[in-house]
Design a protein around this motif. Structure first.
Motif, PDB file in Angstrom:
ATOM      1  N   ARG A 199       0.741  -1.222   0.088  1.00  0.00           N
ATOM      2  CA  ARG A 199      -0.289   0.036   0.093  1.00  0.00           C
ATOM      3  C   ARG A 199       0.909   1.438   0.008  1.00  0.00           C
ATOM      4  NH1 ARG A 199      -4.645  -1.488   4.388  1.00  0.00           N
ATOM      5  NH2 ARG A 199      -5.763  -3.367   3.326  1.00  0.00           N
ATOM      6  N   PRO A 200       0.544   2.258  -0.808  1.00  0.00           N
ATOM      7  CA  PRO A 200       1.309   3.441  -0.860  1.00  0.00           C
ATOM      8  C   PRO A 200       1.205   4.197   0.368  1.00  0.00           C
ATOM      9  CG  PRO A 200      -0.729   3.499  -2.304  1.00  0.00           C
ATOM     10  CD  PRO A 200      -0.484   2.248  -1.806  1.00  0.00           C
ATOM     11  N   VAL A 201       2.045   4.799   0.877  1.00  0.00           N
ATOM     12  CA  VAL A 201       2.311   5.541   2.106  1.00  0.00           C
ATOM     13  C   VAL A 201       1.822   6.836   1.616  1.00  0.00           C
ATOM     14  CG1 VAL A 201       3.307   6.475   3.949  1.00  0.00           C
ATOM     15  CG2 VAL A 201       4.173   4.182   3.216  1.00  0.00           C
ATOM     16  N   ALA A 202       0.695   7.410   2.603  1.00  0.00           N
ATOM     17  CA  ALA A 202       0.222   8.773   1.978  1.00  0.00           C
ATOM     18  C   ALA A 202       1.354   9.964   2.452  1.00  0.00           C
ATOM     19  CB  ALA A 202      -1.056   9.036   2.629  1.00  0.00           C
ATOM     20  N   PRO A 203       1.640  10.755   1.716  1.00  0.00           N
ATOM     21  CA  PRO A 203       2.735  11.680   2.048  1.00  0.00           C
ATOM     22  C   PRO A 203       2.052  12.553   3.357  1.00  0.00           C
ATOM     23  CG  PRO A 203       1.636  12.354   0.096  1.00  0.00           C
ATOM     24  CD  PRO A 203       1.234  10.882   0.260  1.00  0.00           C
ATOM     25  N   ARG A 204       2.627  12.768   4.334  1.00  0.00           N
ATOM     26  CA  ARG A 204       2.250  13.837   5.454  1.00  0.00           C
ATOM     27  C   ARG A 204       1.942  14.942   4.915  1.00  0.00           C
ATOM     28  NH1 ARG A 204       5.412  13.767  11.168  1.00  0.00           N
ATOM     29  NH2 ARG A 204       4.765  11.493  10.900  1.00  0.00           N
ATOM     30  N   ARG A 205       0.742  15.742   5.176  1.00  0.00           N
ATOM     31  CA  ARG A 205       0.639  16.934   4.697  1.00  0.00           C
ATOM     32  C   ARG A 205       1.027  17.934   5.689  1.00  0.00           C
ATOM     33  NH1 ARG A 205      -5.933  16.329   2.286  1.00  0.00           N
ATOM     34  NH2 ARG A 205      -5.212  14.818   0.790  1.00  0.00           N
ATOM     35  N   MET A 206       1.636  19.119   5.194  1.00  0.00           N
ATOM     36  CA  MET A 206       1.798  20.060   5.970  1.00  0.00           C
ATOM     37  C   MET A 206       0.675  21.054   6.548  1.00  0.00           C
ATOM     38  SD  MET A 206       5.019  19.892   6.572  1.00  0.00           S
ATOM     39  CE  MET A 206       5.414  21.420   7.421  1.00  0.00           C
ATOM     40  N   PRO A 207       0.557  21.293   7.878  1.00  0.00           N
ATOM     41  CA  PRO A 207      -0.394  22.278   8.304  1.00  0.00           C
ATOM     42  C   PRO A 207      -0.682  23.476   7.580  1.00  0.00           C
ATOM     43  CG  PRO A 207       1.231  22.114   9.897  1.00  0.00           C
ATOM     44  CD  PRO A 207       1.543  21.023   9.012  1.00  0.00           C
ATOM     45  N   LYS A 208      -2.020  23.728   7.307  1.00  0.00           N
ATOM     46  CA  LYS A 208      -1.981  25.127   6.480  1.00  0.00           C
ATOM     47  C   LYS A 208      -1.531  26.315   7.613  1.00  0.00           C
ATOM     48  CE  LYS A 208      -6.012  23.262   4.149  1.00  0.00           C
ATOM     49  NZ  LYS A 208      -7.520  23.524   3.901  1.00  0.00           N
ATOM     50  N   LEU A 209      -1.186  27.370   6.785  1.00  0.00           N
ATOM     51  CA  LEU A 209      -0.574  28.717   7.523  1.00  0.00           C
ATOM     52  C   LEU A 209      -1.834  29.133   8.353  1.00  0.00           C
ATOM     53  CD1 LEU A 209       1.480  30.673   7.704  1.00  0.00           C
ATOM     54  CD2 LEU A 209       0.337  32.039   5.870  1.00  0.00           C
ATOM     55  N   LYS A 210      -2.862  29.123   8.197  1.00  0.00           N
ATOM     56  CA  LYS A 210      -4.134  29.473   9.077  1.00  0.00           C
ATOM     57  C   LYS A 210      -4.285  28.612  10.348  1.00  0.00           C
ATOM     58  CE  LYS A 210      -8.796  30.251   9.398  1.00  0.00           C
ATOM     59  NZ  LYS A 210     -10.612  30.232   8.425  1.00  0.00           N
ATOM     60  N   THR A 211      -3.835  27.241  10.066  1.00  0.00           N
ATOM     61  CA  THR A 211      -4.134  26.620  11.316  1.00  0.00           C
ATOM     62  C   THR A 211      -2.598  26.695  11.983  1.00  0.00           C
ATOM     63  OG1 THR A 211      -4.957  24.746  10.265  1.00  0.00           O
ATOM     64  CG2 THR A 211      -3.951  24.288  12.409  1.00  0.00           C
ATOM     65  N   VAL A 212      -1.446  26.877  11.574  1.00  0.00           N
ATOM     66  CA  VAL A 212      -0.438  27.053  12.402  1.00  0.00           C
ATOM     67  C   VAL A 212      -0.657  28.635  13.152  1.00  0.00           C
ATOM     68  CG1 VAL A 212       2.313  27.731  12.121  1.00  0.00           C
ATOM     69  CG2 VAL A 212       1.193  26.046  10.821  1.00  0.00           C
ATOM     70  N   ILE A 213      -1.090  29.632  12.590  1.00  0.00           N
ATOM     71  CA  ILE A 213      -1.315  30.849  13.201  1.00  0.00           C
ATOM     72  C   ILE A 213      -2.194  30.573  14.340  1.00  0.00           C
ATOM     73  CG2 ILE A 213      -2.060  33.262  12.691  1.00  0.00           C
ATOM     74  CD1 ILE A 213      -1.056  33.084   9.944  1.00  0.00           C
ATOM     75  N   LEU A 214      -3.379  30.243  13.935  1.00  0.00           N
ATOM     76  CA  LEU A 214      -4.200  29.943  14.898  1.00  0.00           C
ATOM     77  C   LEU A 214      -3.922  29.163  16.174  1.00  0.00           C
ATOM     78  CD1 LEU A 214      -7.608  29.198  12.980  1.00  0.00           C
ATOM     79  CD2 LEU A 214      -7.070  31.415  14.211  1.00  0.00           C
ATOM     80  N   ALA A 215      -3.082  28.197  16.173  1.00  0.00           N
ATOM     81  CA  ALA A 215      -2.225  27.593  16.942  1.00  0.00           C
ATOM     82  C   ALA A 215      -1.373  28.421  18.002  1.00  0.00           C
ATOM     83  CB  ALA A 215      -1.463  26.289  16.606  1.00  0.00           C
ATOM     84  N   VAL A 238      -1.485  31.547  18.129  1.00  0.00           N
ATOM     85  CA  VAL A 238      -2.245  32.592  18.978  1.00  0.00           C
ATOM     86  C   VAL A 238      -2.962  31.928  20.138  1.00  0.00           C
ATOM     87  CG1 VAL A 238      -4.233  34.152  18.809  1.00  0.00           C
ATOM     88  CG2 VAL A 238      -2.748  34.087  16.909  1.00  0.00           C
ATOM     89  N   ALA A 239      -3.248  30.659  20.172  1.00  0.00           N
ATOM     90  CA  ALA A 239      -3.828  30.158  21.195  1.00  0.00           C
ATOM     91  C   ALA A 239      -2.767  29.848  22.552  1.00  0.00           C
ATOM     92  CB  ALA A 239      -4.833  28.832  20.771  1.00  0.00           C
ATOM     93  N   TYR A 240      -1.820  29.587  21.899  1.00  0.00           N
ATOM     94  CA  TYR A 240      -0.599  29.224  22.816  1.00  0.00           C
ATOM     95  C   TYR A 240      -0.261  30.534  23.449  1.00  0.00           C
ATOM     96  CZ  TYR A 240       0.115  24.284  21.844  1.00  0.00           C
ATOM     97  OH  TYR A 240      -0.110  22.878  21.651  1.00  0.00           O
ATOM     98  N   VAL A 241      -0.102  31.434  22.869  1.00  0.00           N
ATOM     99  CA  VAL A 241       0.165  33.048  23.413  1.00  0.00           C
ATOM    100  C   VAL A 241      -0.848  33.438  24.409  1.00  0.00           C
ATOM    101  CG1 VAL A 241       0.612  35.558  22.865  1.00  0.00           C
ATOM    102  CG2 VAL A 241       1.589  33.728  21.205  1.00  0.00           C
ATOM    103  N   ILE A 242      -2.094  33.267  23.922  1.00  0.00           N
ATOM    104  CA  ILE A 242      -3.056  33.568  25.012  1.00  0.00           C
ATOM    105  C   ILE A 242      -3.250  32.829  26.155  1.00  0.00           C
ATOM    106  CG2 ILE A 242      -5.730  33.836  25.047  1.00  0.00           C
ATOM    107  CD1 ILE A 242      -6.095  34.322  22.361  1.00  0.00           C
ATOM    108  N   ALA A 243      -2.832  31.457  26.006  1.00  0.00           N
ATOM    109  CA  ALA A 243      -2.963  30.665  27.047  1.00  0.00           C
ATOM    110  C   ALA A 243      -1.852  30.971  27.955  1.00  0.00           C
ATOM    111  CB  ALA A 243      -2.620  29.029  26.653  1.00  0.00           C
TER     112      ALA A 243
END
Length: 293
Positions: free
Chosen positions: A17-33, A35-40
């Motif tokens: 079975r072909p191994v699906a390439p790991r997708r990089m998180p979107k820029l929007k997801t990285v920014i939201l994460a 910001v959430a860590y900074v607020i926490a």
């Protein structure tokens, strides 16, 4: 004559079975994460400073460093040897008694207003909500005079009644919304099976409404646990003062005993954090009750 069979060749033609390439998180997801860590971190930073100050010696309080050069764990031990453990037990009794009082009153009131369409129902709910507009600090004189006439000044019962009364409206409203979101057909099916009104309530409706019940109780418990102004006014003797008032004794006119003040604050915060962490999912479910039908 025996026939020798060749060993079964390995199935080299089997497709892996072909191994699906790991997708990089979107820029929007990285920014939201981020910001959430900074607020926490912003919200947790005062608690970190409180913990570090509680472990500092008195002579190093003015040092311009975040971490103390010498850890003084005896500040936390002084909480139990200095008599504050009794005040913590008083706070537990006040918060637990207020929570039990709210449970006994809010459950039948919320259930009745959710299941029966009686005359004046909306006016009753609005009147209950109106009580939330009055703060205990604006009614301290009247509250003190009333409890003085009943001989309940400097009593734990006065704190239980006041905290229960001022948190009752929130509990009634959130439980009313949760009971209204539970279909009536479930209770009607319980009636057919031979259950009465109380049997259907305790066997069917109440277990389904448990997230709302826990939400109301945890908010009542935390509000009674952190209450200060009414407790400062109604209690005079140290043995009847909750922990919030007892910690105020570390604040003097010319000097503040910061390390013991923060050590007591850390110990007073830990039970609430643990309790909220254990039931966080049910609290979120209770707050969203009635939002989707």
């Amino acid at each position: 004559m025996a026939v020798r069979t060749a060993p079964h060749p390995a199935r080299s033609h089997a497709r892996s079975r072909p191994v699906a390439p790991r997708r990089m998180p979107k820029l929007k997801t990285v920014i939201l994460a981020a910001v959430a860590y900074v607020i926490a971190f912003i919200f947790l930073f005062p608690y970190l400073i409180m913990l570090l100050t509680a472990l500092r010696p008195q002579s190093t309080l003015r040092e311009a460093t975040i971490f103390p050069s010498h850890w003084m764990w005896s500040n936390l031990a002084n909480f139990w040897t200095g008599g504050l453990a009794h005040n913590l037990f008083v706070t537990l009794k006040v918060a637990g008694g207020s929570t039990l009082l709210v449970l006994l009153v809010a459950l039948p009131a919320a259930y009745y207003t959710a299941r029966y369409k009686f005359r004046g129902r909306v006016a009753f709910l609005i009147l209950v909500l109106t009580t939330q507009m009055f703060q205990p600090t604006a009614m301290l004189v009247g509250i003190y005079r009333e409890f003085y006439q009943f001989g309940l000044v400097d009593s734990i019962w006065s704190l239980i009644l006041v905290n229960g009364g001022f948190n009752l409206a929130f509990a009634v409203w959130i439980l009313n919304a949760y009971f209204s979101s539970i279909p009536r057909e479930l209770e009607e099916a319980a009636f057919i099976d031979g259950n009465g009104r109380f049997g259907a309530l305790f066997r069917i409706t109440l277990p389904l409404a448990m997230p709302g019940v826990i939400t109301a109780l945890i908010f009542t418990f935390i509000a009674a646990w952190n209450e200060f102004v009414v407790a400062l006014t109604l209690t005079t003797s140290p043995q009847n003062q909750p922990l919030t008032v007892a910690l105020n004794s570390f604040i003097g006119q010319y000097e503040v005993d910061w390390q013991n003040l923060f050590a007591g604050s850390v110990i007073a915060t830990i039970p609430v954090i643990i309790l909220f962490a254990l039931i966080e999912r049910k609290v979120v479910g209770g707050l969203t009750a009635g939002s989707i039908k």
